[in-house]
Design a protein around this motif. Structure first.
Motif, PDB file in Angstrom:
ATOM      1  N   UNK A  35       0.858  -1.184   0.000  1.00 53.94           N
ATOM      2  CA  UNK A  35       0.000   0.000   0.000  1.00 53.94           C
ATOM      3  C   UNK A  35       0.895   1.235   0.000  1.00 53.94           C
ATOM      4  N   UNK A  36       0.452   2.240  -0.754  1.00 54.84           N
ATOM      5  CA  UNK A  36       1.180   3.518  -0.806  1.00 54.84           C
ATOM      6  C   UNK A  36       0.158   4.624  -0.540  1.00 54.84           C
ATOM      7  N   UNK A  43       4.491  -1.193   3.008  1.00 61.49           N
ATOM      8  CA  UNK A  43       3.852   0.129   3.040  1.00 61.49           C
ATOM      9  C   UNK A  43       4.898   1.205   2.819  1.00 61.49           C
ATOM     10  N   UNK A  44       4.495   2.249   2.104  1.00 63.84           N
ATOM     11  CA  UNK A  44       5.340   3.421   1.887  1.00 63.84           C
ATOM     12  C   UNK A  44       4.399   4.626   1.877  1.00 63.84           C
ATOM     13  N   UNK A  75       3.039  10.376  11.363  1.00 60.19           N
ATOM     14  CA  UNK A  75       2.509   9.484  12.395  1.00 60.19           C
ATOM     15  C   UNK A  75       2.313   8.074  11.840  1.00 60.19           C
ATOM     16  N   UNK A  76       1.749   7.967  10.642  1.00 53.70           N
ATOM     17  CA  UNK A  76       1.532   6.636  10.078  1.00 53.70           C
ATOM     18  C   UNK A  76       2.854   5.928   9.823  1.00 53.70           C
ATOM     19  N   UNK A  77       3.822   6.646   9.285  1.00 55.25           N
ATOM     20  CA  UNK A  77       5.114   6.011   9.016  1.00 55.25           C
ATOM     21  C   UNK A  77       5.795   5.562  10.304  1.00 55.25           C
ATOM     22  N   UNK A  78       5.649   6.354  11.361  1.00 54.37           N
ATOM     23  CA  UNK A  78       6.249   5.979  12.641  1.00 54.37           C
ATOM     24  C   UNK A  78       5.539   4.784  13.267  1.00 54.37           C
ATOM     25  N   UNK A 115       8.805   3.295   5.483  1.00 55.09           N
ATOM     26  CA  UNK A 115       9.378   4.518   4.906  1.00 55.09           C
ATOM     27  C   UNK A 115       8.305   5.545   4.583  1.00 55.09           C
ATOM     28  N   UNK A 116       8.723   6.813   4.624  1.00 53.21           N
ATOM     29  CA  UNK A 116       7.855   7.876   4.129  1.00 53.21           C
ATOM     30  C   UNK A 116       8.691   8.815   3.297  1.00 53.21           C
TER      31      UNK A 116
END
Length: 259
Positions: free
Chosen positions: A158-159, A202-203, A220-223, A228-229
């Motif tokens: 998912x991206x 996920x990215x 927040x989502x990446x953490x 990765x973000x």
């Protein structure tokens, strides 16, 4: 500019983008032009509802896999036909791309839309063999992230682009009434409070010129997901999806490379 609350100001996009009124007609014109030239199967149903349909754009050869794009609009606006052109990058890379609609608020609640997005992904995946990638923008970024969580369809990656990952701040906005959003649903439907299933990559993607609230949501989502973000320099909320039209863009590579 006057806003009803600090939260309404934080999540306002168009008010802070010069020429914002011109983006929707531009997107619609680009989408119509792409549909007129693309190899496509339009208006495929994934359910009985009026908006439970998707358009499937196909490459010339056998697809390498499927990308699904879920549109934004704060769960209250837009339709799949406004975003057809965002399939261009994936199709040029040899992938099929499905662009669904889903029932909007206030007719549907966010949890209902999550279920519809999952049904759309499953229906499109049944037509296209190979890995499945789900991306989406803003509210569609929220839905893309939800596809990685428990109960979602089988996906490889998912991206989420500029996702709304923690819905609790939206409880303080005027849109909460239209969304019929309450504290229980905000918690249950926040990807940042959930976890991706094992094996789903996920990215997170966001524009460097976005509102601070959207940069916070992406971070927040990446953490929380330890994924990765990317902060794409110079892009605001209405431009950050443009990379999906270019098969060589960093955004398309983040979606499709390595699968």
């Amino acid at each position: 500019m006057d806003f009803a609350s600090a939260a309404d100001r934080a999540y306002a996009n168009g008010a802070f983008i010069p020429g914002a009124d011109g983006f929707v007609p531009k997107w619609q014109a680009q989408a119509a032009a792409f549909r007129g030239e693309a190899r496509a199967e339009l208006g495929l149903a994934y359910g009985a509802g009026a908006r439970q349909g998707f358009d499937l754009f196909l490459p010339e050869a056998t697809p390498r896999g499927l990308m699904v794009f879920l549109h934004g609009g704060y769960w209250m606006a837009f339709d799949r036909g406004d975003w057809s052109h965002l399939a261009a990058g994936a199709v040029a890379r040899g992938w099929a791309c499905a662009v669904p609609s889903y029932t909007l608020a206030p007719e549907a609640r966010i949890a209902d839309m999550t279920g519809e997005a999952a049904a759309a992904v499953r229906a499109a995946a049944a037509r296209v063999p190979g890995p499945v990638v789900v991306t989406g923008h803003s509210a569609g970024g929220h839905l893309a992230a939800r596809m990685a969580c428990e109960g979602g369809p089988e996906v490889a990656r998912v991206v989420p682009i500029s996702p709304l990952a923690d819905l609790r701040p939206l409880l303080e906005t005027q849109m909460a009434a239209t969304l019929r959003l309450d504290s229980t649903e905000a918690a249950a439907e926040s990807p940042a409070l959930l976890r991706p299933r094992a094996g789903v990559q996920a990215h997170v993607w966001v524009g460097g010129q976005e509102r601070p609230a959207f940069l916070w949501q992406a971070r927040v989502l990446s953490e929380e997901w330890a994924c990765p973000w990317t902060v794409e320099a110079g892009r605001h909320h209405f431009e950050v999806v443009d990379g999906l039209t270019d098969p060589e863009s960093a955004l398309v590579r983040a979606c499709l490379d390595g699968l």
